[in-house]
Design a protein around this motif. Sequence first.
Motif, PDB file in Angstrom:
ATOM      1  N   ARG A 124       0.887  -1.174   0.000  1.00 13.00           N
ATOM      2  CA  ARG A 124       0.000   0.000   0.000  1.00 13.00           C
ATOM      3  C   ARG A 124       0.916   1.212   0.000  1.00 13.00           C
ATOM      4  O   ARG A 124       1.751   1.364   0.903  1.00 13.00           O
ATOM      5  N   PHE A 125       0.775   2.066  -1.006  1.00 11.05           N
ATOM      6  CA  PHE A 125       1.703   3.188  -1.132  1.00 11.05           C
ATOM      7  C   PHE A 125       1.017   4.385  -1.772  1.00 11.05           C
ATOM      8  O   PHE A 125      -0.059   4.263  -2.368  1.00 11.05           O
ATOM      9  N   ALA A 126       1.652   5.533  -1.632  1.00 14.34           N
ATOM     10  CA  ALA A 126       1.137   6.777  -2.214  1.00 14.34           C
ATOM     11  C   ALA A 126       2.177   7.363  -3.151  1.00 14.34           C
ATOM     12  O   ALA A 126       3.381   7.268  -2.908  1.00 14.34           O
ATOM     13  N   VAL A 127       1.695   7.971  -4.241  1.00 16.95           N
ATOM     14  CA  VAL A 127       2.556   8.662  -5.200  1.00 16.95           C
ATOM     15  C   VAL A 127       1.973  10.048  -5.433  1.00 16.95           C
ATOM     16  O   VAL A 127       0.751  10.197  -5.585  1.00 16.95           O
ATOM     17  N   ALA A 128       2.825  11.056  -5.463  1.00 22.32           N
ATOM     18  CA  ALA A 128       2.373  12.432  -5.686  1.00 22.32           C
ATOM     19  C   ALA A 128       3.281  13.099  -6.696  1.00 22.32           C
ATOM     20  O   ALA A 128       4.507  12.943  -6.650  1.00 22.32           O
ATOM     21  N   ARG A 129       2.665  13.855  -7.603  1.00 23.39           N
ATOM     22  CA  ARG A 129       3.418  14.639  -8.569  1.00 23.39           C
ATOM     23  C   ARG A 129       3.558  16.058  -8.035  1.00 23.39           C
ATOM     24  O   ARG A 129       2.611  16.651  -7.510  1.00 23.39           O
ATOM     25  N   GLY A 130       4.758  16.642  -8.175  1.00 25.10           N
ATOM     26  CA  GLY A 130       4.952  18.001  -7.690  1.00 25.10           C
ATOM     27  C   GLY A 130       6.236  18.590  -8.204  1.00 25.10           C
ATOM     28  O   GLY A 130       7.019  17.934  -8.896  1.00 25.10           O
ATOM     29  N   ALA A 131       6.464  19.863  -7.853  1.00 27.21           N
ATOM     30  CA  ALA A 131       7.654  20.574  -8.320  1.00 27.21           C
ATOM     31  C   ALA A 131       8.932  19.930  -7.788  1.00 27.21           C
ATOM     32  O   ALA A 131       9.992  20.030  -8.404  1.00 27.21           O
ATOM     33  N   ALA A 132       8.825  19.254  -6.638  1.00 24.19           N
ATOM     34  CA  ALA A 132      10.008  18.631  -6.031  1.00 24.19           C
ATOM     35  C   ALA A 132      10.269  17.237  -6.571  1.00 24.19           C
ATOM     36  O   ALA A 132      11.148  16.534  -6.076  1.00 24.19           O
ATOM     37  N   GLY A 133       9.519  16.809  -7.583  1.00 23.53           N
ATOM     38  CA  GLY A 133       9.709  15.489  -8.168  1.00 23.53           C
ATOM     39  C   GLY A 133       8.540  14.574  -7.901  1.00 23.53           C
ATOM     40  O   GLY A 133       7.489  14.998  -7.423  1.00 23.53           O
ATOM     41  N   GLU A 134       8.728  13.303  -8.210  1.00 27.85           N
ATOM     42  CA  GLU A 134       7.689  12.292  -8.001  1.00 27.85           C
ATOM     43  C   GLU A 134       7.902  11.693  -6.615  1.00 27.85           C
ATOM     44  O   GLU A 134       8.878  10.978  -6.380  1.00 27.85           O
ATOM     45  N   GLN A 135       7.009  12.009  -5.696  1.00 27.51           N
ATOM     46  CA  GLN A 135       7.153  11.598  -4.312  1.00 27.51           C
ATOM     47  C   GLN A 135       6.469  10.248  -4.082  1.00 27.51           C
ATOM     48  O   GLN A 135       5.327  10.056  -4.490  1.00 27.51           O
ATOM     49  N   VAL A 136       7.164   9.336  -3.417  1.00 24.86           N
ATOM     50  CA  VAL A 136       6.621   8.007  -3.136  1.00 24.86           C
ATOM     51  C   VAL A 136       6.765   7.729  -1.638  1.00 24.86           C
ATOM     52  O   VAL A 136       7.834   7.915  -1.067  1.00 24.86           O
TER      53      VAL A 136
END
Length: 311
Positions: free
Chosen positions: A177-189
């Motif tokens: 179970r994990f989360a991924v976020a797109r943002g200015a600081a990169g692809e956060q996992v």
Amino acid sequence: MTGGRKAGDALSPTDARALSWFVANQAGDDPQGFEAWRAADPRHDAAYARIERLWGSSALAGAARRVRPGRRTRAATTASALALCLFAVTGIGLRLTGTQIAWPADHATAIGEIATARLDDGTLVTLDSGSAIDADIGGDRREIRLLRGRAFVTVAKDARPFRMLSGDAVIRDIGTRFAVARGAAGEQVAVEEGVVELRATADAPARAVLGAGQASAARGAGLAPVHAIEPFEAFGWTRGRLYFSGRPLGDVVDELRRYHRGWIVVANGDAATMRISGGLRLDDPDAAMAELARLSGTRITSIAGRILILR
């Protein structure tokens, strides 16, 4: 869930502060502070001049007619209309009203909405506010592409491999179970349970292996160091809550901007750096901002129910 492409995210910080000072000047607040800000950088004066040029313009008159009268002062109504003009000029008026342009996506959420989709293999994907994914589940493939925003994935057990794409980054599930976020600081996992493998690109030799309670990010062609996270805070949004411990108020406001259909600006630089702890409901950004004002000893100015300014 609804489809949609988010227009812009915010005005530039300089334009945001200029509009905030304009609102303050209508009430005669802190003239010395305004002059100091204006003189600190030529860009400040130019930004304020853009707002002044809108005064009396046909665009302002049209925007003023769109502002619901209600019980507001003339200054608040004028500031609302100016804000609408600025959003239109900078191409983010749709963000202010919460309207979205149709954009193809298999699953998407509107601003302020958090929703869960069940994919054909039984995988559950919780999409944060203003997020979207495409899913390719069939044959020997199980693949999700994060188009925008943030997603929390509970991968169903299946013999077929599962991977998620976000930008150029590739996240391979190893039962998790994990989360991924797109943002200015990169692809956060960030991982809540199980293990994932993260690569900056599909053919990159370097990889990061993340276990429960760990996070990393793909930044360009590189990977950020793996570090520990507090799962209660990292995944609180999946339950409609924002938890924070010792975080700068400005960072907390950045999170709340995901859920507000209008615009939030912090016009108090001292308050922005104040470290605070607490928990907020994400389904009511106005109430959340009022609580942040209480915690920081500041006050909130609300314009037309769409613009929140913390002073």
